[in-house]
Design an enzyme around this catalytic site. Structure first.
Site, PDB file in Angstrom:
ATOM      1  N   HIS A 183       0.851  -1.265  -0.127  1.00 44.50           N
ATOM      2  CA  HIS A 183      -0.071   0.128   0.082  1.00 44.50           C
ATOM      3  C   HIS A 183       0.884   1.182  -0.134  1.00 44.50           C
ATOM      4  O   HIS A 183       0.679   2.318  -0.643  1.00 44.50           O
ATOM      5  CB  HIS A 183      -1.024  -0.142   1.135  1.00 44.50           C
ATOM      6  CG  HIS A 183      -2.196  -0.750   1.134  1.00 44.50           C
ATOM      7  ND1 HIS A 183      -3.582  -0.420   1.154  1.00 44.50           N
ATOM      8  CD2 HIS A 183      -2.111  -2.438   0.871  1.00 44.50           C
ATOM      9  CE1 HIS A 183      -4.258  -1.504   0.731  1.00 44.50           C
ATOM     10  NE2 HIS A 183      -3.518  -2.579   0.825  1.00 44.50           N
ATOM     11  N   ASP A 204      -5.480   6.079   2.431  1.00 48.16           N
ATOM     12  CA  ASP A 204      -5.915   4.864   2.295  1.00 48.16           C
ATOM     13  C   ASP A 204      -7.159   4.114   2.618  1.00 48.16           C
ATOM     14  O   ASP A 204      -7.656   4.751   3.700  1.00 48.16           O
ATOM     15  CB  ASP A 204      -4.638   3.983   2.846  1.00 48.16           C
ATOM     16  CG  ASP A 204      -4.646   2.353   2.543  1.00 48.16           C
ATOM     17  OD1 ASP A 204      -3.871   2.051   1.662  1.00 48.16           O
ATOM     18  OD2 ASP A 204      -5.379   1.534   3.166  1.00 48.16           O
ATOM     19  N   GLN A 253      11.229  -6.997  -8.649  1.00 50.69           N
ATOM     20  CA  GLN A 253      10.403  -7.604  -9.276  1.00 50.69           C
ATOM     21  C   GLN A 253      10.071  -7.093 -10.581  1.00 50.69           C
ATOM     22  O   GLN A 253       9.737  -7.789 -11.742  1.00 50.69           O
ATOM     23  CB  GLN A 253       8.876  -7.606  -8.507  1.00 50.69           C
ATOM     24  CG  GLN A 253       7.657  -8.276  -9.086  1.00 50.69           C
ATOM     25  CD  GLN A 253       6.525  -8.664  -8.202  1.00 50.69           C
ATOM     26  OE1 GLN A 253       6.907  -9.606  -7.412  1.00 50.69           O
ATOM     27  NE2 GLN A 253       5.278  -8.063  -8.326  1.00 50.69           N
TER      28      GLN A 253
END
Length: 463
Positions: free
Chosen positions: A17, A115, A341
Protein backbone atom coordinates in the site's frame (compact mmCIF):
# COMPACT_ATOMS: atom_id res chain seq x y z
CA UNK A 1 2.79 30.59 -12.74
CA UNK A 2 0.46 28.22 -10.86
CA UNK A 3 0.12 28.69 -7.11
CA UNK A 4 1.46 25.88 -4.98
CA UNK A 5 -1.11 23.26 -3.99
CA UNK A 6 -0.30 21.28 -0.84
CA UNK A 7 -1.82 17.90 -0.14
CA UNK A 8 -1.16 15.28 2.55
CA UNK A 9 -1.46 11.53 2.07
CA UNK A 10 -1.73 8.82 4.69
CA UNK A 11 -1.06 5.14 4.09
CA UNK A 12 -0.96 2.05 6.33
CA UNK A 13 1.99 -0.03 7.64
CA UNK A 14 1.97 -2.45 4.69
CA UNK A 15 4.62 -2.01 2.02
CA UNK A 16 2.39 -2.82 -0.97
CA UNK A 17 0.00 0.00 0.00
CA UNK A 18 2.81 2.41 0.84
CA UNK A 19 4.62 1.74 -2.43
CA UNK A 20 1.46 2.26 -4.45
CA UNK A 21 0.45 5.59 -2.90
CA UNK A 22 4.03 6.91 -3.10
CA UNK A 23 4.28 5.99 -6.78
CA UNK A 24 0.94 7.74 -7.33
CA UNK A 25 2.31 10.89 -5.68
CA UNK A 26 5.39 10.79 -7.90
CA UNK A 27 3.23 10.49 -10.99
CA UNK A 28 0.94 13.30 -9.82
CA UNK A 29 3.73 15.83 -9.26
CA UNK A 30 5.42 14.77 -12.49
CA UNK A 31 2.32 16.01 -14.30
CA UNK A 32 1.60 18.96 -11.98
CA UNK A 33 4.84 20.52 -10.75
CA UNK A 34 3.05 23.03 -8.52
CA UNK A 35 1.74 20.28 -6.23
CA UNK A 36 3.64 19.53 -3.01
CA UNK A 37 2.96 16.39 -1.00
CA UNK A 38 3.53 15.37 2.60
CA UNK A 39 3.38 11.59 3.12
CA UNK A 40 2.27 10.68 6.65
CA UNK A 41 3.32 7.16 7.54
CA UNK A 42 1.97 5.14 10.50
CA UNK A 43 4.34 2.46 11.78
CA UNK A 44 4.33 -0.71 13.85
CA UNK A 45 7.52 -0.86 15.98
CA UNK A 46 9.83 0.62 13.31
CA UNK A 47 9.48 1.73 9.66
CA UNK A 48 9.77 -1.07 7.15
CA UNK A 49 13.28 -1.23 5.61
CA UNK A 50 11.77 -1.41 2.11
CA UNK A 51 9.77 1.74 2.84
CA UNK A 52 12.89 3.58 4.02
CA UNK A 53 14.63 2.64 0.78
CA UNK A 54 11.67 3.88 -1.26
CA UNK A 55 11.47 7.19 0.62
CA UNK A 56 15.13 7.92 -0.10
CA UNK A 57 14.33 8.19 -3.82
CA UNK A 58 11.60 10.84 -3.48
CA UNK A 59 11.80 14.12 -5.41
CA UNK A 60 12.17 17.36 -3.46
CA UNK A 61 8.48 18.33 -3.45
CA UNK A 62 7.43 15.11 -1.70
CA UNK A 63 8.19 15.11 2.02
CA UNK A 64 7.45 12.43 4.57
CA UNK A 65 6.88 12.16 8.28
CA UNK A 66 6.55 9.05 10.45
CA UNK A 67 3.89 8.95 13.13
CA UNK A 68 5.02 7.66 16.55
CA UNK A 69 5.26 3.87 16.26
CA UNK A 70 2.63 1.54 17.67
CA UNK A 71 4.11 -1.25 19.77
CA UNK A 72 3.35 -4.60 18.17
CA UNK A 73 3.08 -6.14 21.63
CA UNK A 74 0.09 -3.85 22.31
CA UNK A 75 -1.82 -5.44 19.41
CA UNK A 76 -3.71 -8.74 19.75
CA UNK A 77 -1.02 -11.29 18.94
CA UNK A 78 -3.46 -13.92 17.70
CA UNK A 79 -5.17 -11.55 15.27
CA UNK A 80 -4.52 -11.73 11.49
CA UNK A 81 -1.98 -9.29 10.11
CA UNK A 82 -4.70 -7.24 8.38
CA UNK A 83 -6.47 -6.75 11.71
CA UNK A 84 -3.25 -5.79 13.49
CA UNK A 85 -2.52 -3.23 10.79
CA UNK A 86 -5.98 -1.67 11.00
CA UNK A 87 -5.87 -1.52 14.81
CA UNK A 88 -2.43 0.08 14.65
CA UNK A 89 -3.75 2.71 12.24
CA UNK A 90 -6.72 3.38 14.55
CA UNK A 91 -4.33 3.89 17.47
CA UNK A 92 -2.33 6.30 15.29
CA UNK A 93 -5.27 8.66 14.67
CA UNK A 94 -4.54 10.99 17.63
CA UNK A 95 -0.97 11.33 16.33
CA UNK A 96 -2.33 12.03 12.84
CA UNK A 97 -4.51 14.82 14.21
CA UNK A 98 -1.45 16.40 15.87
CA UNK A 99 0.59 16.01 12.66
CA UNK A 100 -2.13 17.71 10.61
CA UNK A 101 -2.45 20.55 13.14
CA UNK A 102 1.30 21.09 12.89
CA UNK A 103 1.17 21.01 9.09
CA UNK A 104 -1.77 23.43 8.96
CA UNK A 105 0.08 25.89 11.20
CA UNK A 106 2.76 26.37 8.52
CA UNK A 107 1.06 25.28 5.27
CA UNK A 108 -2.11 26.07 3.37
CA UNK A 109 -3.21 22.45 3.08
CA UNK A 110 -5.84 21.76 0.43
CA UNK A 111 -6.69 18.08 0.66
CA UNK A 112 -6.05 14.81 2.46
CA UNK A 113 -5.71 11.59 0.46
CA UNK A 114 -6.09 8.44 2.54
CA UNK A 115 -5.75 4.70 2.20
CA UNK A 116 -9.13 2.90 2.46
CA UNK A 117 -7.90 1.11 5.59
CA UNK A 118 -6.96 4.41 7.21
CA UNK A 119 -10.25 6.09 6.40
CA UNK A 120 -10.93 7.19 9.98
CA UNK A 121 -8.80 10.08 8.73
CA UNK A 122 -11.81 11.18 6.64
CA UNK A 123 -13.51 12.29 9.86
CA UNK A 124 -10.43 14.27 10.88
CA UNK A 125 -10.38 15.90 7.43
CA UNK A 126 -13.97 17.07 8.03
CA UNK A 127 -12.92 18.59 11.36
CA UNK A 128 -10.27 20.67 9.58
CA UNK A 129 -12.54 21.51 6.61
CA UNK A 130 -10.21 19.70 4.23
CA UNK A 131 -11.21 18.00 1.01
CA UNK A 132 -10.65 14.27 1.37
CA UNK A 133 -10.11 11.52 -1.19
CA UNK A 134 -9.59 7.79 -1.01
CA UNK A 135 -6.55 6.45 -2.84
CA UNK A 136 -7.61 2.87 -3.59
CA UNK A 137 -4.63 0.57 -4.33
CA UNK A 138 -6.73 -2.50 -5.29
CA UNK A 139 -9.01 -2.89 -8.32
CA UNK A 140 -12.15 -0.99 -9.25
CA UNK A 141 -13.96 -4.31 -8.75
CA UNK A 142 -12.86 -4.34 -5.10
CA UNK A 143 -13.93 -0.73 -4.59
CA UNK A 144 -17.33 -1.61 -6.03
CA UNK A 145 -17.58 -4.44 -3.47
CA UNK A 146 -16.57 -2.13 -0.61
CA UNK A 147 -19.18 0.46 -1.57
CA UNK A 148 -21.79 -2.30 -1.94
CA UNK A 149 -20.89 -4.22 1.24
CA UNK A 150 -23.26 -2.37 3.64
CA UNK A 151 -26.15 -3.30 1.29
CA UNK A 152 -24.87 -6.87 0.86
CA UNK A 153 -24.60 -7.17 4.64
CA UNK A 154 -28.34 -6.46 4.89
CA UNK A 155 -29.32 -8.63 1.92
CA UNK A 156 -27.45 -11.80 2.93
CA UNK A 157 -28.11 -13.15 6.42
CA UNK A 158 -25.88 -16.25 6.32
CA UNK A 159 -22.14 -16.53 5.93
CA UNK A 160 -21.21 -15.53 2.38
CA UNK A 161 -19.51 -18.86 1.70
CA UNK A 162 -22.85 -20.58 2.45
CA UNK A 163 -24.89 -18.32 0.16
CA UNK A 164 -26.24 -20.47 -2.67
CA UNK A 165 -26.56 -17.86 -5.40
CA UNK A 166 -23.67 -16.06 -7.06
CA UNK A 167 -23.10 -12.59 -5.62
CA UNK A 168 -23.53 -9.71 -8.04
CA UNK A 169 -21.26 -6.78 -7.29
CA UNK A 170 -22.29 -3.75 -9.39
CA UNK A 171 -20.38 -3.69 -12.67
CA UNK A 172 -18.49 -6.94 -12.00
CA UNK A 173 -18.59 -10.57 -13.04
CA UNK A 174 -20.75 -12.62 -10.62
CA UNK A 175 -18.69 -14.42 -7.98
CA UNK A 176 -19.35 -17.09 -5.40
CA UNK A 177 -19.48 -16.07 -1.75
CA UNK A 178 -16.42 -18.18 -0.97
CA UNK A 179 -14.40 -15.98 -3.36
CA UNK A 180 -15.11 -12.77 -1.46
CA UNK A 181 -12.11 -11.42 0.48
CA UNK A 182 -10.76 -13.63 3.24
CA UNK A 183 -11.71 -11.30 6.09
CA UNK A 184 -15.37 -11.19 5.04
CA UNK A 185 -15.78 -14.92 5.56
CA UNK A 186 -16.63 -14.81 9.27
CA UNK A 187 -19.30 -12.19 9.92
CA UNK A 188 -18.85 -12.45 13.69
CA UNK A 189 -15.13 -11.68 13.52
CA UNK A 190 -13.36 -8.45 14.39
CA UNK A 191 -11.87 -8.44 10.87
CA UNK A 192 -15.34 -8.29 9.32
CA UNK A 193 -16.52 -5.58 11.72
CA UNK A 194 -13.49 -3.41 10.96
CA UNK A 195 -13.95 -3.70 7.20
CA UNK A 196 -17.70 -3.08 7.37
CA UNK A 197 -17.12 0.05 9.47
CA UNK A 198 -14.59 1.30 6.95
CA UNK A 199 -16.94 0.60 4.04
CA UNK A 200 -19.71 2.63 5.72
CA UNK A 201 -17.26 5.52 6.15
CA UNK A 202 -16.35 5.70 2.44
CA UNK A 203 -19.29 8.03 1.78
CA UNK A 204 -17.40 10.80 3.61
CA UNK A 205 -14.84 11.02 0.79
CA UNK A 206 -15.08 13.71 -1.88
CA UNK A 207 -13.86 11.26 -4.50
CA UNK A 208 -11.92 8.10 -5.27
CA UNK A 209 -8.58 7.61 -7.00
CA UNK A 210 -8.42 4.00 -8.20
CA UNK A 211 -5.27 2.18 -9.29
CA UNK A 212 -6.74 0.70 -12.45
CA UNK A 213 -7.45 1.78 -16.01
CA UNK A 214 -10.50 1.89 -18.22
CA UNK A 215 -9.56 -0.87 -20.66
CA UNK A 216 -9.50 -3.62 -18.03
CA UNK A 217 -12.38 -2.46 -15.80
CA UNK A 218 -14.78 -0.48 -17.96
CA UNK A 219 -17.95 -2.06 -16.53
CA UNK A 220 -16.79 -1.53 -12.95
CA UNK A 221 -15.91 2.07 -13.78
CA UNK A 222 -19.40 2.74 -15.16
CA UNK A 223 -21.01 1.23 -12.05
CA UNK A 224 -18.78 3.32 -9.76
CA UNK A 225 -19.56 6.51 -11.64
CA UNK A 226 -23.28 5.89 -11.08
CA UNK A 227 -22.53 5.75 -7.35
CA UNK A 228 -20.17 8.73 -7.28
CA UNK A 229 -19.24 10.75 -10.35
CA UNK A 230 -15.89 11.71 -8.80
CA UNK A 231 -14.22 8.37 -9.48
CA UNK A 232 -10.86 8.60 -11.22
CA UNK A 233 -9.18 5.52 -12.71
CA UNK A 234 -5.58 6.78 -12.67
CA UNK A 235 -3.60 3.54 -13.07
CA UNK A 236 -1.78 1.42 -13.68
CA UNK A 237 0.45 2.88 -10.97
CA UNK A 238 3.24 0.37 -10.42
CA UNK A 239 6.49 0.53 -8.52
CA UNK A 240 9.45 0.84 -10.83
CA UNK A 241 11.94 1.44 -8.02
CA UNK A 242 15.53 2.67 -8.27
CA UNK A 243 17.13 0.55 -11.03
CA UNK A 244 20.68 1.19 -9.80
CA UNK A 245 19.88 -0.85 -6.71
CA UNK A 246 19.30 -4.06 -8.66
CA UNK A 247 21.97 -3.92 -11.36
CA UNK A 248 24.52 -6.07 -9.58
CA UNK A 249 22.16 -8.60 -8.07
CA UNK A 250 23.03 -12.21 -8.69
CA UNK A 251 19.47 -13.16 -9.68
CA UNK A 252 19.52 -10.54 -12.46
CA UNK A 253 22.89 -11.81 -13.67
CA UNK A 254 21.44 -15.34 -13.72
CA UNK A 255 18.52 -14.15 -15.87
CA UNK A 256 20.97 -12.67 -18.36
CA UNK A 257 22.18 -16.19 -19.18
CA UNK A 258 18.75 -17.73 -19.88
CA UNK A 259 16.85 -18.07 -23.15
CA UNK A 260 14.08 -15.56 -23.99
CA UNK A 261 10.72 -16.34 -22.32
CA UNK A 262 12.15 -19.47 -20.66
CA UNK A 263 11.94 -18.55 -16.94
CA UNK A 264 8.94 -18.71 -14.63
CA UNK A 265 9.09 -16.04 -11.92
CA UNK A 266 7.54 -17.26 -8.63
CA UNK A 267 6.64 -14.75 -5.93
CA UNK A 268 3.82 -14.38 -3.42
CA UNK A 269 4.44 -10.70 -2.77
CA UNK A 270 5.70 -8.82 0.26
CA UNK A 271 3.25 -10.46 2.67
CA UNK A 272 2.33 -13.87 1.28
CA UNK A 273 3.45 -17.13 2.86
CA UNK A 274 2.68 -20.83 2.37
CA UNK A 275 2.31 -23.67 4.83
CA UNK A 276 5.16 -26.17 5.03
CA UNK A 277 3.03 -28.78 3.21
CA UNK A 278 2.18 -26.38 0.40
CA UNK A 279 5.76 -25.15 0.13
CA UNK A 280 6.86 -28.78 -0.34
CA UNK A 281 4.27 -29.37 -3.07
CA UNK A 282 5.29 -26.18 -4.87
CA UNK A 283 8.95 -27.19 -4.76
CA UNK A 284 8.20 -30.67 -6.12
CA UNK A 285 5.84 -29.17 -8.74
CA UNK A 286 8.52 -26.78 -9.97
CA UNK A 287 10.98 -29.63 -10.14
CA UNK A 288 8.48 -31.93 -11.89
CA UNK A 289 7.73 -29.32 -14.56
CA UNK A 290 11.35 -29.34 -15.72
CA UNK A 291 11.07 -25.62 -16.50
CA UNK A 292 13.47 -22.91 -15.36
CA UNK A 293 12.29 -20.77 -12.47
CA UNK A 294 13.32 -17.86 -10.27
CA UNK A 295 11.64 -18.26 -6.87
CA UNK A 296 11.42 -15.60 -4.13
CA UNK A 297 11.24 -17.94 -1.15
CA UNK A 298 9.88 -17.12 2.32
CA UNK A 299 9.83 -19.29 5.42
CA UNK A 300 6.54 -21.17 5.82
CA UNK A 301 3.82 -19.88 8.11
CA UNK A 302 0.45 -21.03 9.40
CA UNK A 303 -0.96 -17.69 8.18
CA UNK A 304 -1.17 -16.92 4.46
CA UNK A 305 -0.24 -13.28 5.13
CA UNK A 306 2.34 -14.13 7.78
CA UNK A 307 5.14 -12.00 6.31
CA UNK A 308 3.25 -8.70 6.66
CA UNK A 309 3.91 -7.77 10.26
CA UNK A 310 6.08 -10.69 11.34
CA UNK A 311 9.79 -10.79 10.64
CA UNK A 312 11.18 -14.28 10.23
CA UNK A 313 14.80 -14.83 11.13
CA UNK A 314 14.85 -18.44 9.99
CA UNK A 315 16.73 -19.23 6.79
CA UNK A 316 13.98 -20.14 4.27
CA UNK A 317 16.31 -22.58 2.48
CA UNK A 318 16.16 -24.98 5.42
CA UNK A 319 12.45 -25.57 4.72
CA UNK A 320 12.97 -26.84 1.16
CA UNK A 321 12.71 -30.60 0.47
CA UNK A 322 15.96 -32.46 0.98
CA UNK A 323 18.16 -32.29 -2.11
CA UNK A 324 15.86 -29.87 -3.97
CA UNK A 325 18.54 -27.26 -4.72
CA UNK A 326 20.98 -29.89 -5.95
CA UNK A 327 18.39 -31.58 -8.18
CA UNK A 328 17.27 -28.30 -9.78
CA UNK A 329 20.73 -26.77 -10.06
CA UNK A 330 21.11 -25.02 -13.41
CA UNK A 331 17.34 -24.76 -13.83
CA UNK A 332 16.63 -22.63 -10.79
CA UNK A 333 17.56 -19.55 -8.85
CA UNK A 334 16.13 -19.17 -5.33
CA UNK A 335 16.11 -15.72 -3.69
CA UNK A 336 15.60 -15.58 0.08
CA UNK A 337 15.14 -11.85 0.46
CA UNK A 338 14.01 -8.97 -1.71
CA UNK A 339 13.99 -9.29 -5.50
CA UNK A 340 13.56 -6.45 -8.05
CA UNK A 341 10.18 -7.62 -9.32
CA UNK A 342 9.61 -5.01 -12.02
CA UNK A 343 13.08 -5.64 -13.46
CA UNK A 344 12.55 -9.40 -13.40
CA UNK A 345 9.14 -9.18 -15.07
CA UNK A 346 10.47 -6.84 -17.74
CA UNK A 347 13.45 -9.10 -18.51
CA UNK A 348 13.44 -10.84 -21.89
CA UNK A 349 14.16 -14.19 -20.20
CA UNK A 350 10.96 -14.09 -18.12
CA UNK A 351 8.08 -15.96 -19.75
CA UNK A 352 5.56 -16.39 -16.93
CA UNK A 353 4.65 -15.25 -13.43
CA UNK A 354 3.26 -17.46 -10.65
CA UNK A 355 1.64 -14.81 -8.48
CA UNK A 356 -0.55 -14.43 -5.38
CA UNK A 357 -2.66 -11.96 -7.40
CA UNK A 358 -1.97 -8.94 -5.25
CA UNK A 359 -3.20 -6.03 -7.36
CA UNK A 360 0.23 -4.37 -7.57
CA UNK A 361 1.72 -7.60 -8.93
CA UNK A 362 -1.18 -8.16 -11.33
CA UNK A 363 -0.79 -4.66 -12.75
CA UNK A 364 2.98 -5.07 -13.10
CA UNK A 365 2.43 -8.29 -15.04
CA UNK A 366 -0.12 -6.62 -17.33
CA UNK A 367 2.05 -3.54 -17.90
CA UNK A 368 5.04 -5.74 -18.74
CA UNK A 369 3.07 -8.31 -20.76
CA UNK A 370 3.81 -11.45 -18.71
CA UNK A 371 1.24 -14.33 -18.63
CA UNK A 372 0.22 -15.37 -15.13
CA UNK A 373 -0.55 -18.37 -12.98
CA UNK A 374 -3.10 -17.04 -10.51
CA UNK A 375 -2.59 -18.46 -6.99
CA UNK A 376 -4.52 -16.21 -4.55
CA UNK A 377 -3.72 -16.38 -0.84
CA UNK A 378 -5.58 -13.72 1.18
CA UNK A 379 -7.33 -10.31 1.16
CA UNK A 380 -9.16 -9.66 -2.14
CA UNK A 381 -6.81 -11.88 -4.15
CA UNK A 382 -9.45 -14.47 -5.08
CA UNK A 383 -11.49 -11.68 -6.68
CA UNK A 384 -8.41 -10.51 -8.56
CA UNK A 385 -7.78 -14.08 -9.71
CA UNK A 386 -11.33 -14.32 -11.09
CA UNK A 387 -10.90 -11.03 -12.95
CA UNK A 388 -7.53 -12.14 -14.37
CA UNK A 389 -8.51 -15.70 -15.31
CA UNK A 390 -12.21 -15.43 -16.19
CA UNK A 391 -12.69 -11.75 -17.01
CA UNK A 392 -9.48 -10.74 -18.80
CA UNK A 393 -8.35 -14.32 -19.53
CA UNK A 394 -4.65 -13.57 -18.97
CA UNK A 395 -4.01 -16.19 -16.28
CA UNK A 396 -4.41 -19.89 -15.55
CA UNK A 397 -5.64 -21.02 -12.12
CA UNK A 398 -4.41 -24.23 -10.50
CA UNK A 399 -6.99 -26.43 -8.80
CA UNK A 400 -6.85 -26.96 -5.04
CA UNK A 401 -7.63 -30.39 -3.59
CA UNK A 402 -10.24 -31.00 -0.88
CA UNK A 403 -7.68 -30.09 1.79
CA UNK A 404 -6.92 -26.70 0.22
CA UNK A 405 -3.57 -27.79 -1.23
CA UNK A 406 -2.38 -27.46 -4.82
CA UNK A 407 -0.64 -30.76 -5.55
CA UNK A 408 2.67 -31.08 -7.40
CA UNK A 409 1.18 -32.67 -10.55
CA UNK A 410 -1.33 -29.82 -10.87
CA UNK A 411 1.45 -27.27 -10.38
CA UNK A 412 3.60 -28.86 -13.09
CA UNK A 413 0.57 -28.95 -15.41
CA UNK A 414 -0.28 -25.23 -15.13
CA UNK A 415 3.40 -24.26 -15.41
CA UNK A 416 3.73 -26.13 -18.70
CA UNK A 417 0.37 -24.73 -19.80
CA UNK A 418 1.28 -21.09 -19.27
CA UNK A 419 4.87 -21.38 -20.50
CA UNK A 420 4.39 -23.45 -23.66
CA UNK A 421 0.81 -24.69 -24.13
CA UNK A 422 -1.70 -23.46 -26.70
CA UNK A 423 -3.70 -21.80 -23.93
CA UNK A 424 -0.52 -20.08 -22.78
CA UNK A 425 0.02 -18.70 -26.28
CA UNK A 426 -3.53 -17.32 -26.30
CA UNK A 427 -2.94 -15.72 -22.90
CA UNK A 428 0.31 -14.21 -24.18
CA UNK A 429 -1.51 -12.65 -27.16
CA UNK A 430 -4.24 -11.19 -24.93
CA UNK A 431 -1.84 -9.77 -22.35
CA UNK A 432 0.24 -8.13 -25.11
CA UNK A 433 -2.90 -6.21 -26.13
CA UNK A 434 -3.48 -5.15 -22.53
CA UNK A 435 0.16 -4.11 -22.26
CA UNK A 436 -0.42 -1.76 -25.21
CA UNK A 437 -3.66 -0.51 -23.63
CA UNK A 438 -1.85 0.22 -20.35
CA UNK A 439 0.74 2.27 -22.25
CA UNK A 440 -2.03 4.10 -24.12
CA UNK A 441 -3.65 5.09 -20.79
CA UNK A 442 -0.62 7.28 -20.07
CA UNK A 443 -0.31 8.95 -23.44
CA UNK A 444 -1.06 12.67 -23.52
CA UNK A 445 -4.78 12.11 -24.13
CA UNK A 446 -4.94 8.68 -22.50
CA UNK A 447 -7.72 7.81 -20.07
CA UNK A 448 -5.56 7.85 -16.93
CA UNK A 449 -3.81 11.12 -17.79
CA UNK A 450 -7.19 12.74 -18.48
CA UNK A 451 -8.48 11.39 -15.14
CA UNK A 452 -5.47 12.81 -13.24
CA UNK A 453 -5.98 16.23 -14.83
CA UNK A 454 -9.70 16.10 -13.97
CA UNK A 455 -8.91 15.24 -10.37
CA UNK A 456 -6.50 18.16 -9.96
CA UNK A 457 -8.84 20.60 -11.71
CA UNK A 458 -11.86 19.61 -9.61
CA UNK A 459 -9.83 19.62 -6.38
CA UNK A 460 -8.43 23.09 -7.06
CA UNK A 461 -11.83 24.43 -8.10
CA UNK A 462 -13.02 23.72 -4.55
CA UNK A 463 -10.22 25.83 -3.08
Amino acid sequence: MAKTTHIAVISIPAFSHQASIIEFCKRLIDLHHHIHVTCIVPTIDTPLPTTLTLLKSLPSNIHHTFLPPINKQDLPQEAPSAVQIQLAVSQSMPSLRIALESLLSTTLLHALIVDPFANEALEIAKEFNLLSYIYFPPSAMTLSLFLHLPVLHQQVSCEYKDHKQAIQIPGCVPIQGQDLPQHLQDRSSLAYKLILDRCKRLSLANGFLVNSFTKIEEDSQRALEKHNNKVYLIGPVIQTGPSEESKGLECVRWLENQRPKSVLYVSFGSGGTLSQQQLNELAFGLELSGEKFLWVLKAPSASSDGAYVGAYNDDPLQFLPHGFLERTKGNSFVVTSWAPQAQILSHISTGGFLTHCGWNSALESIVLGVPMIAWPLFAEQKMNAILLSEGLKVALRPKFNENGIVEREEIAKVIKGVMFGEEGNEIRARIEKLKDAAADAFKEDGSSIVALHQFVTQMENFM
